[in-house]
Design an enzyme around this catalytic site. Structure first.
Site, PDB file in Angstrom:
ATOM      1  N   LYS A  34       8.698 -12.058   0.937  1.00  0.00           N
ATOM      2  CA  LYS A  34       9.545 -12.378   2.094  1.00  0.00           C
ATOM      3  C   LYS A  34      10.679 -11.357   2.193  1.00  0.00           C
ATOM      4  O   LYS A  34      10.914 -10.579   1.257  1.00  0.00           O
ATOM      5  CB  LYS A  34      10.112 -13.793   1.939  1.00  0.00           C
ATOM      6  CG  LYS A  34      11.012 -13.983   0.721  1.00  0.00           C
ATOM      7  CD  LYS A  34      11.401 -15.450   0.540  1.00  0.00           C
ATOM      8  CE  LYS A  34      12.202 -15.651  -0.733  1.00  0.00           C
ATOM      9  NZ  LYS A  34      12.443 -17.071  -1.002  1.00  0.00           N
ATOM     10  N   ARG A 129      16.438 -29.614  -0.088  1.00  0.00           N
ATOM     11  CA  ARG A 129      16.389 -28.735   1.083  1.00  0.00           C
ATOM     12  C   ARG A 129      15.141 -29.136   1.873  1.00  0.00           C
ATOM     13  O   ARG A 129      15.234 -29.890   2.823  1.00  0.00           O
ATOM     14  CB  ARG A 129      16.349 -27.264   0.669  1.00  0.00           C
ATOM     15  CG  ARG A 129      17.609 -26.833  -0.098  1.00  0.00           C
ATOM     16  CD  ARG A 129      17.750 -25.335  -0.183  1.00  0.00           C
ATOM     17  NE  ARG A 129      16.503 -24.671  -0.552  1.00  0.00           N
ATOM     18  CZ  ARG A 129      16.406 -23.383  -0.816  1.00  0.00           C
ATOM     19  NH1 ARG A 129      17.489 -22.592  -0.746  1.00  0.00           N
ATOM     20  NH2 ARG A 129      15.247 -22.836  -1.145  1.00  0.00           N
ATOM     21  N   TYR A 251      41.403   4.074   2.081  1.00  0.00           N
ATOM     22  CA  TYR A 251      42.113   3.120   2.920  1.00  0.00           C
ATOM     23  C   TYR A 251      43.092   2.309   2.080  1.00  0.00           C
ATOM     24  O   TYR A 251      42.747   1.835   1.003  1.00  0.00           O
ATOM     25  CB  TYR A 251      41.126   2.159   3.589  1.00  0.00           C
ATOM     26  CG  TYR A 251      40.308   2.802   4.683  1.00  0.00           C
ATOM     27  CD1 TYR A 251      40.916   3.307   5.829  1.00  0.00           C
ATOM     28  CD2 TYR A 251      38.931   2.900   4.564  1.00  0.00           C
ATOM     29  CE1 TYR A 251      40.158   3.889   6.836  1.00  0.00           C
ATOM     30  CE2 TYR A 251      38.165   3.478   5.560  1.00  0.00           C
ATOM     31  CZ  TYR A 251      38.790   3.970   6.699  1.00  0.00           C
ATOM     32  OH  TYR A 251      38.039   4.545   7.682  1.00  0.00           O
ATOM     33  N   MET A 299      32.861   2.328   4.775  1.00  0.00           N
ATOM     34  CA  MET A 299      31.588   2.167   5.479  1.00  0.00           C
ATOM     35  C   MET A 299      30.561   3.214   5.050  1.00  0.00           C
ATOM     36  O   MET A 299      29.386   2.907   4.853  1.00  0.00           O
ATOM     37  CB  MET A 299      31.809   2.247   6.994  1.00  0.00           C
ATOM     38  CG  MET A 299      30.541   1.973   7.787  1.00  0.00           C
ATOM     39  SD  MET A 299      30.770   2.167   9.541  1.00  0.00           S
ATOM     40  CE  MET A 299      31.441   0.597  10.000  1.00  0.00           C
TER      41      MET A 299
HETATM   42  C1  PLP Z   1      11.904 -17.105  -2.429  1.00  0.00           C
HETATM   43  C2  PLP Z   1      11.023 -18.134  -3.002  1.00  0.00           C
HETATM   44  C3  PLP Z   1      10.385 -17.923  -4.238  1.00  0.00           C
HETATM   45  C4  PLP Z   1      10.660 -16.712  -5.101  1.00  0.00           C
HETATM   46  O1  PLP Z   1      11.898 -16.860  -5.761  1.00  0.00           O
HETATM   47  P1  PLP Z   1      12.379 -15.807  -6.866  1.00  0.00           P
HETATM   48  O2  PLP Z   1      13.574 -16.418  -7.461  1.00  0.00           O
HETATM   49  O3  PLP Z   1      12.686 -14.532  -6.151  1.00  0.00           O
HETATM   50  O4  PLP Z   1      11.252 -15.653  -7.816  1.00  0.00           O
HETATM   51  C5  PLP Z   1       9.498 -18.881  -4.676  1.00  0.00           C
HETATM   52  N1  PLP Z   1       9.258 -20.011  -3.955  1.00  0.00           N
HETATM   53  C6  PLP Z   1       9.876 -20.249  -2.786  1.00  0.00           C
HETATM   54  C7  PLP Z   1       9.585 -21.502  -2.048  1.00  0.00           C
HETATM   55  C8  PLP Z   1      10.781 -19.331  -2.274  1.00  0.00           C
HETATM   56  O5  PLP Z   1      11.392 -19.588  -1.106  1.00  0.00           O
END
Ligand code: PLP
Length: 354
Positions: A34, A129, A251, A299
């Site tokens: 992701k 969640r 700055y 920046m």
């Molecule tokens: C992002 C995510 C993971 C991976 O988590 P890491 O800590 O990066 O290994 C696994 N399961 C779900 C549902 C996630 O959203």
């Protein structure tokens, strides 16, 4: 060309995947890609991780791009579908979906079955969640069983504190109790659980961060865990200043030299994804020598102390994180987590592969 660039070490990604497989030899590995593979690039990372048994993403569009690149393994949408219109594409591309709420389930089972879809049914075991409360699991499974469009169900949950003190015991207990007797495959472990809690491995593990070679644990470094950083953010010195005692830098003159000193200006700033909150003293490598940042991150630029690198000159290479300076250390110094730094790599930073 402006010298800042992120180099992605494809062999490190492969190495880290092998490490995950050795740690969880009886599980299938769902590589979490992701957020553009945590900033490393979706398709490039998936190609390097092609030996994974599956990929997990958030957007249907990302799943379809993975299919388009020829990946035939399981591809899971970690939050499932967001609207009814996505279902035909999910079926067409044979994307697996998380189902985490009664609303999603209702939408899914109200659709006429097309090609059958694989479901990962998410249980809320205490993170609060996403997911069904354990007592609603039976009803959800019944509804899925009645629907002819479902190809298989895996039970899934996500841990809140696998990386630190609290651990997974209570969530694991709730999950195992809910899953008992269903005979269904399971998926629980994120990176920290994969590393610390073999009892969570089950049919599928879901590592993200560890594949990119950053440590997900508070108390162990990536090196200690046998991981190799996949991303190195590097730039060069573009100017040098010789300061007298009392001279101020940048700055608000945040940094004041307390003696004569030589400093380097590096072409890397917060618009390059370097954390603005990194204070003076954050570790950085100049020509492979460990030194520290000075003053405020701007920046487009930041300053480094050249006391320990007298030979440094314009064009000398600087490593901001990655090979030799773990991203975890930079993140910690800036009161951030490595996840954030990796994901926040902006488009203006060129990506190279090695
Ligand atoms: C992002 C995510 C993971 C991976 O988590 P890491 O800590 O990066 O290994 C696994 N399961 C779900 C549902 C996630 O959203």
């Amino acid at each position: 060309m402006r010298p800042i660039r992120a180099t992605i070490d494809l062999a490190a990604l492969e190495h880290n995947l092998k490490r995950a497989k050795r740690l969880a030899p009886r599980s299938r590995v769902m590589a979490v890609v992701k957020a553009n593979a945590y900033g490393h690039g979706l398709l490039r990372s998936a190609a390097a991780l092609a030996e994974a048994d599956g990929f997990a993403v958030l957007e249907l569009d990302a799943a379809i791009r993975l299919r388009g690149a020829g990946h035939r393994q399981t591809i899971l949408l970690l939050e499932g579908f967001f609207s009814l219109e996505e279902l035909p594409l999910i079926e067409q591309h044979q994307v697996s979906i998380v189902v985490h709420s009664a609303e999603q389930l209702k939408t899914l089972v109200s659709c006429a079955p097309g090609r059958r879809v694989e479901v990962f049914l998410k249980i809320n075991t205490g993170m609060n969640r996403l997911g069904f409360p354990p007592e609603e699991l039976g009803g959800a499974l019944e509804a899925l069983k009645r629907h002819r469009g479902i190809r298989g169900v895996t039970l899934m949950t996500h841990f809140a504190s696998a990386d630190g003190g609290e651990g997974v015991a209570e969530q694991l207990r709730v999950f195992n109790e809910a899953a008992a007797g269903t005979g269904l495959p399971r998926s629980l472990a994120n990176s920290p659980a994969l590393l610390r809690f073999p009892e969570t491995h089950s049919e599928w593990v879901r590592p993200g961060l560890l594949l990119y070679g950053a440590s997900p644990l508070l108390k162990q470094s990536a090196e200690e865990l046998g991981l190799r950083p996949a991303m190195t953010l590097a730039s060069e010195i573009i100017a040098i200043q010789n300061l007298k005692s009392g001279d101020r830098v940048g700055y608000r003159g945040r940094f004041v030299a307390d003696a004569a000193m030589r400093i380097g200006l590096v072409a890397a700033g917060y618009a390059d994804g370097y954390p603005r909150g990194a204070p003076s003293g954050t570790p950085v490598l100049v020509d492979g020598v460990r030194t520290r940042t000075l003053g405020l991150v701007a920046m487009d630029m930041l300053c480094v102390d050249l006391a320990s690198v007298p030979h440094a000159k314009i064009g000398t290479p600087v490593t901001l994180w990655g090979d030799g300076v773990p991203v975890e250390e930079v993140a910690k110094s800036a009161d951030r987590v490595s996840y954030e730094l990796l994901c926040a790599l902006p488009p203006r930073v060129r990506i190279e592969e090695k």
